[in-house]
Structures are given as C-alpha cells and as structure tokens.
Design a protein around this motif. Sequence first.
Motif, PDB file in Angstrom:
ATOM      1  N   LEU A 208     -11.513 -11.214   5.992  1.00 39.03           N
ATOM      2  CA  LEU A 208     -11.394 -11.318   4.534  1.00 39.03           C
ATOM      3  C   LEU A 208     -10.012 -11.886   4.237  1.00 39.03           C
ATOM      4  CD1 LEU A 208     -12.494 -10.601   1.656  1.00 39.03           C
ATOM      5  CD2 LEU A 208     -11.329  -8.405   1.915  1.00 39.03           C
ATOM      6  N   VAL A 209      -9.957 -13.023   3.552  1.00 38.89           N
ATOM      7  CA  VAL A 209      -8.682 -13.701   3.297  1.00 38.89           C
ATOM      8  C   VAL A 209      -8.512 -13.993   1.811  1.00 38.89           C
ATOM      9  CG1 VAL A 209      -8.578 -14.754   5.584  1.00 38.89           C
ATOM     10  CG2 VAL A 209      -9.712 -15.979   3.716  1.00 38.89           C
ATOM     11  N   HIS A 210      -7.261 -14.093   1.404  1.00 33.49           N
ATOM     12  CA  HIS A 210      -6.893 -14.584   0.079  1.00 33.49           C
ATOM     13  C   HIS A 210      -6.270 -15.957   0.274  1.00 33.49           C
ATOM     14  CE1 HIS A 210      -6.946 -10.727  -2.527  1.00 33.49           C
ATOM     15  NE2 HIS A 210      -7.753 -10.575  -1.480  1.00 33.49           N
ATOM     16  N   LEU A 211      -6.643 -16.899  -0.573  1.00 32.84           N
ATOM     17  CA  LEU A 211      -6.258 -18.294  -0.391  1.00 32.84           C
ATOM     18  C   LEU A 211      -5.442 -18.779  -1.586  1.00 32.84           C
ATOM     19  CD1 LEU A 211      -9.792 -19.428   0.790  1.00 32.84           C
ATOM     20  CD2 LEU A 211      -7.819 -19.016   2.265  1.00 32.84           C
ATOM     21  N   ASP A 212      -4.233 -19.204  -1.304  1.00 35.02           N
ATOM     22  CA  ASP A 212      -3.338 -19.772  -2.313  1.00 35.02           C
ATOM     23  C   ASP A 212      -3.520 -21.282  -2.279  1.00 35.02           C
ATOM     24  OD1 ASP A 212      -1.332 -20.559  -3.980  1.00 35.02           O
ATOM     25  OD2 ASP A 212       0.310 -19.748  -2.779  1.00 35.02           O
ATOM     26  N   LEU A 213      -4.185 -21.803  -3.307  1.00 29.87           N
ATOM     27  CA  LEU A 213      -4.545 -23.226  -3.356  1.00 29.87           C
ATOM     28  C   LEU A 213      -3.428 -24.009  -4.029  1.00 29.87           C
ATOM     29  CD1 LEU A 213      -6.848 -25.291  -2.850  1.00 29.87           C
ATOM     30  CD2 LEU A 213      -7.659 -24.787  -5.147  1.00 29.87           C
ATOM     31  N   LYS A 214      -2.794 -24.904  -3.284  1.00 23.33           N
ATOM     32  CA  LYS A 214      -1.687 -25.691  -3.814  1.00 23.33           C
ATOM     33  C   LYS A 214      -2.156 -26.978  -4.478  1.00 23.33           C
ATOM     34  CE  LYS A 214       1.449 -22.851  -2.396  1.00 23.33           C
ATOM     35  NZ  LYS A 214       2.161 -22.006  -3.392  1.00 23.33           N
TER      36      LYS A 214
END
Length: 415
Positions: A208-214
């Motif tokens: 389970l990951v959290h993704l910081d979209l640049k």
Amino acid sequence: MKSMHAAQLAAQTTYPLVKATSVLRTHRFSFRKDGWPAAVPDMYRAIDVHYHDDYLMVIHKPANLIIDADHWSVQEYLQRTYPQYPHFHLVHQIDYATSGIMVLGLDKKATGRVGKLFQDRMVRKEYVAVVRGWIEQDTLIGEDATNPLRMAVVTDETKGRRADTIVHVRRRGYLSAPNDSGLVNVLPADGDAADSLPDTDRRIPVTLVHLDLKTGRRHQLRVHLASLGHPIVGDPLYESDPPAGTIPPASWPWRAHGADDVVQRRMLLHSHYILLPLHRGRTRNAPRLYTHDLAVHVPAPFVGWVKCRCGRDADAECEACEVTGVKDRLMRQWEEEQMAAAQTDFDADVAEQKHKEAAREARLAKRAARRAAEAAAAAADAEAGEKEPAVAAADGGKRAEKAEAVESAPGAVGE
C-alpha cells in the motif's frame, strides 16, 4: 468608499483553508450502452459532491467511468443533473479506471484561473494505490538517464534528473480483496506440484503506497510503477495478464461467478487528496476570485484490502508492516505550508491595499486642494470684477467735480 476587495480584507485576518471532508450530496444512476450483450448487467455508479460554489464543483469520481466525450460520462451526466450551468469544464484529467477527486469549473473565468494553478504546479495532489510486490523503501521515479523513454529510480535529484513521482511506502502485506471486487487474492496453481500447495503459499504480496504526483502526464503513475516491476493491482493495461496478474480471465469490466452473479472489478488507484491554493488564482490587474483555499480528502475504499504480512488485521499498524504517519503526513505538511503562504500573501495584500488607500487619499487631498485654490482664484477674480465699475464711477465723479470747480472759478473763460 472602500472597494469590495478592501472590504473582504477588512473582514478577514488571513486567507483561510477550507477543508471539505463530508459529502454534500450523492447522485446514483445506472446505464447500459448500445451493443452490450444481454448477459451484461447495467452499470451502476455514484458521484459524490464534496464542494460546490458559484465557480467550482469538486466530486468523487467512481472507478470505471469516463470523464467526457460520452453520453454517460461524468461531464454529460452532471450537465443533465445541473442544467443551470451552461457547461462543466474539465480543469484537469483523471483516468477512466481511476477513482477519486475531480475538479470541474462552472464558468470559463474560474476554469482558466484554477487551471493555471495546475499548469504552474501549485496544486498538491496525493494518490493511494496497491501495487504488486513489496517495496521496501520510499522511492523517487524519473526518467532513465540512459533511455529517456524509460523510467527509473532517481537516487539524486541534484544531478539533473527530476523525480516526477515520489512513492511513500505505507504498508506491506498480502492482497485480501472482497469477493465482489472482481480481483483474485491467490495466484492460480501452475502444474501438478503447485496444485497441492495451500492458498497461503500462493498469496499475492502487495504494498500500500501513497504517491506524490509532481507532473500530470497521461497514465503517469501507472507507467512509472509498472516500469519498476510494481504494477498497480487490477490495472488492465500494465499489470501482467492472468494467471500472473490479479485480473481474472475475461473480466474487463465484468467477471461472472454464475448466471446471476456478475461483478465489476476495479483498479486499486485512487486520488484521495487535493489542495487548491484558490486565493492565488488571479490575473495581474484583477482582484482575487477567491479569498480562501480548499483542501478535499476522500479516503481510498481499498486500504483495508492489504492484509498485514505479519498476520495481524488489515487495519492494524505494526512496526514490521505499517509505516506510521504516512497516511496523513503529506496532508498535514502541505496544509501547514499553505496556511503560512496564505498568511504571507494576505499580509502583502493588506499592505498593498493600505498603500493604495493612502495613495488614493493623497490624490483626493491634492484634488481638493487644487479645487479650493481654483475656487479662491475665481472668487478673487469675481471680487475684482465687481470693484472695477465702482472705481470707474468714482473716478468719473471726481473728474466731473473737478470740471465744475474749474468752470466756477473767478476769471473763468466765458464769464
């Protein structure tokens, strides 16, 4: 008289951050398209509205629903539901298979200004996903230095390779999706020897990951993760085909357990948080359209589908499987940064407004002084004009008296 913007500034102490976490209203609908086989059931969907004002609407888009260019798209459905708005403008894009937060503009001016925030990368977005395999540490993903068409792990951003996606690991475990998800939790047996293996030995390891979209390119998160060997669970394009994948055969978008048991499966990617610095949506000479910022949080529905790898309950946090704080760390950090920036902008606007008011008062005082001087000069001219006839009359009288005196003097000519 103060301007509207000045009045708003006077009534506030900052540009506040409005947090929209509850559902204002839910629209449920079902549909079927031409050409679907009779055995295929109607598609049931629900759109939750989390924020709505005169300029914007923020919704929770369900998975497997197109956003535009279709009679049963998000855009067309909302247009029919809210006929008072001429058009629902797409401020940004979200994939058909992805669920989560979506922002729509209700007029061109708002769409342009908020869209500029996305274009200038001032909007903060975070996604939640479940990916194949165990990612053991946070990862930065960017272009491969040897092949710009491929993605790779970025180990040092200072060497000219910018990270486009930052992966924050939250939990490592095994897929434990419910039966109605349309996903499989164990890999099919491969050969006679594998047939005898228990299901626990064929469980699917996931993270389970959290993704910081640049950035915001098409399929960016899906391509990035798949390129690293960790495709998103249920991704119809980038995850391995069965039997290696979690998508059952002939399942897109339905999987039939029986004649009366048909389920629609989903990809485990969800846009769960967005922070819009709305007060910054302005043009150079126009006042601010908004005097507040907006944060929207819609939790991912599949967080509990990752069963902790140490055997504890899926929602439990433990040192071995759950990284404490990941679920809200970025949200808190971004909100603190945004509130500080908003205070700085507000103080600058107040100072600018005071400067404008002082300049305006100076102009008014200068104008009043000029008008007073002009009035005084006019009065002086008028007074001078009134004195001239009297002086002329007095001079004429004196001359007449002098003439009479001369005529009456002894020895005057004519006596």
